[in-house]
Design an enzyme around this catalytic site. Sequence first.
Site, PDB file in Angstrom:
ATOM      1  N   CYS A  63       8.561  19.275 -42.921  1.00  0.00           N
ATOM      2  CA  CYS A  63       7.632  20.245 -43.208  1.00  0.00           C
ATOM      3  C   CYS A  63       8.017  21.529 -43.759  1.00  0.00           C
ATOM      4  CB  CYS A  63       7.015  20.541 -41.809  1.00  0.00           C
ATOM      5  SG  CYS A  63       6.322  19.387 -40.747  1.00  0.00           S
ATOM      6  N   HIS A  64       9.426  21.735 -43.451  1.00  0.00           N
ATOM      7  CA  HIS A  64       9.915  22.996 -44.016  1.00  0.00           C
ATOM      8  C   HIS A  64      10.910  22.724 -45.111  1.00  0.00           C
ATOM      9  CE1 HIS A  64       8.385  25.146 -40.362  1.00  0.00           C
ATOM     10  NE2 HIS A  64       8.960  24.176 -39.753  1.00  0.00           N
ATOM     11  N   CYS A 160      25.904  53.969 -24.027  1.00  0.00           N
ATOM     12  CA  CYS A 160      27.025  53.410 -24.520  1.00  0.00           C
ATOM     13  C   CYS A 160      26.737  53.417 -26.241  1.00  0.00           C
ATOM     14  CB  CYS A 160      27.556  52.271 -24.249  1.00  0.00           C
ATOM     15  SG  CYS A 160      28.525  52.120 -22.749  1.00  0.00           S
ATOM     16  N   ARG A 198      24.800  37.826 -25.907  1.00  0.00           N
ATOM     17  CA  ARG A 198      25.422  39.008 -25.838  1.00  0.00           C
ATOM     18  C   ARG A 198      24.730  40.024 -25.022  1.00  0.00           C
ATOM     19  NH1 ARG A 198      28.157  42.164 -25.370  1.00  0.00           N
ATOM     20  NH2 ARG A 198      29.529  43.521 -26.504  1.00  0.00           N
ATOM     21  N   CYS A 202      26.802  42.141 -21.812  1.00  0.00           N
ATOM     22  CA  CYS A 202      26.726  43.699 -21.494  1.00  0.00           C
ATOM     23  C   CYS A 202      25.995  43.820 -20.032  1.00  0.00           C
ATOM     24  CB  CYS A 202      25.729  44.147 -22.552  1.00  0.00           C
ATOM     25  SG  CYS A 202      26.782  45.341 -23.905  1.00  0.00           S
TER      26      CYS A 202
END
Lengths: 241, 106
Positions: A63-64, A160, A198, A202
């Site tokens: 398809c892609h 942070c 990720r 944290c």
Amino acid sequence: MRWLLLLLGMAAAQPRSGTQDMSRELQAMQADDSANPGMLWMQEGEALFQRREGLAGKACADCHASLAGVAARYPAWDPATAAPIDLAGRIQQCRAERQQAAPLPRESEPLLALTVFVARQSRGMALAPPADPRLAPARARGEALFRQRRGQLNLSCAQCHEERAGLRLGSALIPEGHANGYPQYRLEWQALGSLQRRLRNCMVGVRATAPAYGAAEYLELELFLAQRGAGLPVEAPAVRP
Amino acid sequence: MARVLLNLPRSAAKGAVIEIRTLIMHPMESGFRPGMNGSILPRDIITRFRCSYNGEEVFRAELSPAIAANPFISFTTVATESGTLSFTWEGDNDFRQTETRDIAVT
């Protein structure tokens, strides 16, 4: 004088990619496709993209053709589920509905490989989060989550990555925390990982309870982060310490 | 089969120094880390890497548990004649993988 201050103010408002704060060696590792370990997953993803899977007997490639620019637009609105969806979620959805194949769990190697294969086709393009108004409430919730204190350390993302970005946490430089290189190869993980991994990292770091992969909170944060880093080039697969 | 990235020139002038870069996907489990249930994960590393040029060994490396996952090895050799470079990684649990690349020397 006033225009100079204005100019400085504008420069400060530009998002700064984590790449700019890495050592020269790491920057070189990221830029060189023969040294960037993310390219191993990329190769895997390319093979998976061509493979016929599921009851429909279709490969992604049937398809892609080119998916250039796609990763820069995600997370996007998914009308079918009336919820935001990220790139990995879209790949899962396509696999379930169009290929009718066994689901790939979040953070599994084949899903990471396919995601990085798609994401890399947008490398160098600017993050362009869609202006779809249906995304606005989730994006606003994402921003609220970003500014909400959490965990035993009682810290928010913003404390942070906004207020203290550029300062140090122990020996490590605190980056602005932009999400333009995912899935990324993190030396600490010695593996490729998603933005959700990720974020989880944290959350565990501030000793908060991290929601399970695929939870709505992550999607909301991802939406806000895409908006916050708009204009930064896609770097997937990025290399980070 | 583990995924491998090999980067070397397809052709080179005779006598030229060529740079070869190799990257292989491997967990390089050190044998010292406890797993999720607290017991030590058995060692699983690549122990040896060899490169031969038309059958003659031109580079060899011994790998240790302290080396990170997905080891990257870069080295140089002199392009002497057209032929085949073969790269072999060997390790624990009978891990063995060989890749070959042809080079034309003019």
